[in-house]
Design an enzyme around this catalytic site. Structure first.
Site, PDB file in Angstrom:
ATOM      1  CG  HIS A  71     121.960  13.527   3.981  1.00 24.86           C
ATOM      2  ND1 HIS A  71     120.762  13.078   4.477  1.00 24.86           N
ATOM      3  CD2 HIS A  71     121.699  14.752   3.442  1.00 24.86           C
ATOM      4  CE1 HIS A  71     119.813  13.977   4.229  1.00 24.86           C
ATOM      5  NE2 HIS A  71     120.354  15.015   3.615  1.00 24.86           N
ATOM      6  CG  HIS A  73     121.322  19.373   5.183  1.00 21.89           C
ATOM      7  ND1 HIS A  73     120.043  19.587   5.640  1.00 21.89           N
ATOM      8  CD2 HIS A  73     121.225  18.397   4.246  1.00 21.89           C
ATOM      9  CE1 HIS A  73     119.216  18.757   5.019  1.00 21.89           C
ATOM     10  NE2 HIS A  73     119.899  18.018   4.180  1.00 21.89           N
ATOM     11  CG  ASP A  84     116.969  15.644   2.525  1.00 23.98           C
ATOM     12  OD1 ASP A  84     117.634  14.971   1.721  1.00 23.98           O
ATOM     13  OD2 ASP A  84     117.426  16.628   3.144  1.00 23.98           O
ATOM     14  CB  CYS A 130     107.161   5.870 -13.394  1.00 21.69           C
ATOM     15  SG  CYS A 130     108.651   5.979 -14.401  1.00 21.69           S
ATOM     16  CG  HIS A 195     105.504   6.256 -17.807  1.00 25.54           C
ATOM     17  ND1 HIS A 195     105.626   6.664 -16.495  1.00 25.54           N
ATOM     18  CD2 HIS A 195     104.258   5.745 -17.931  1.00 25.54           C
ATOM     19  CE1 HIS A 195     104.485   6.402 -15.854  1.00 25.54           C
ATOM     20  NE2 HIS A 195     103.645   5.841 -16.707  1.00 25.54           N
ATOM     21  CG  HIS A 207     100.680   4.534 -15.032  1.00 26.45           C
ATOM     22  ND1 HIS A 207     100.896   5.218 -16.204  1.00 26.45           N
ATOM     23  CD2 HIS A 207      99.390   4.782 -14.686  1.00 26.45           C
ATOM     24  CE1 HIS A 207      99.779   5.847 -16.557  1.00 26.45           C
ATOM     25  NE2 HIS A 207      98.862   5.601 -15.662  1.00 26.45           N
TER      26      HIS A 207
HETATM   27 ZN   LIG Z   1     119.383  16.643   2.733  1.00 26.46          ZN
END
Ligand SMILES: [Zn+2]
Length: 235
Positions: A71, A73, A84, A130, A195, A207
């Site tokens: 990706h 920036h 990230d 979660c 949740h 959890h």
């Molecule tokens: Zn990034």
């Protein structure tokens, strides 16, 4: 001599420039052993984020082995953001980031990390949360791959109902009494069931609560009272 990986970087950079000022996202796929850059669609509505379109991911997987997630920036260096770093760790894949600043492209590569432990994880919403724990438990312990869903922070207060809306899609059905590996869905601090936890033998939940470390703890009265669904995976 330029390599096929250099060609991938050049293609990814051209894609990043064409998407500017939005973040571009793509995949490096080894097609019969030869790496190739595949541009993908970024579904994110937020400007400094990317969400790879799941159809593009599936199409790339059909071509070959996915080598890296790429990706860009825009107007920044290639250093990973906090989000990230967390997403990279959770993805267990190699990441490339291309920064486009003052017209120049700079690269950072992040090697694939190993498995995150199920307990003791730091919470980062949408990256290590979660549902990430639920997915990782199902993959590591049961060999079941659950789909990932893009989730905005605070979705439970903004009209989204991630767990309930996706039960059918992910192959879960409601049951009355929990067994090992069942999904316990709770409404905590919100009227929306927001949740998810894994029920384990001994009446214990595994959890990851917002702002806490992931852990095992007793499925006590407070958690029972906010339970909205007990769900079993049927596939
Ligand atoms: Zn990034």
């Amino acid at each position: 001599m330029s390599t096929l990986l250099d060609k991938c970087r050049a293609d990814a950079e051209a894609h990043a420039r064409s998407e500017y000022p939005r973040e571009a996202v793509g995949l490096v796929v080894a097609v019969r052993g030869k790496p190739r850059y595949i541009p993908c669609r970024n579904q994110s509505e937020e400007p400094d984020h990317f969400v790879l379109h799941p159809e593009d991911y599936a199409a790339a997987e059909d071509l070959g082995d996915i080598v890296a997630i790429v990706h860009s920036h825009p107007d920044c260096g290639p250093e990973p953001s906090l989000h990230d770093l967390a997403s990279h760790a959770a993805s267990r894949m190699t990441w490339w980031i291309v920064g486009l600043k003052d017209g120049a492209a700079t690269w950072q590569e992040m090697q694939a990390a190993g498995e995150l432990p199920l307990e003791g994880r730091v919470f980062v919403h949408g990256a290590i949360d979660c549902y990430t724990l639920v997915r990782d438990y199902y993959r590591q312990e049961l060999g079941i791959i659950l789909p990932d869903f893009h989730r905005k922070d605070d979705w439970w207060h903004n009209g989204d109902n991630l767990y309930v809306d996706n039960f059918a899609k992910t192959g879960f059905v409601p049951v009355d009494t929990p067994e090992q590996g069942d999904l316990i869905v709770m409404a905590i601090g919100s009227p929306t069931p927001c949740h998810g936890a894994i029920w384990l033998e001994g009446d214990v939940l595994l959890h990851h609560l917002y702002g806490r470390l992931s852990c095992k703890e007793v499925y006590g009265r407070a958690y029972r009272e906010c339970t909205t669904h007990i769900m079993r995976y049927r596939g």
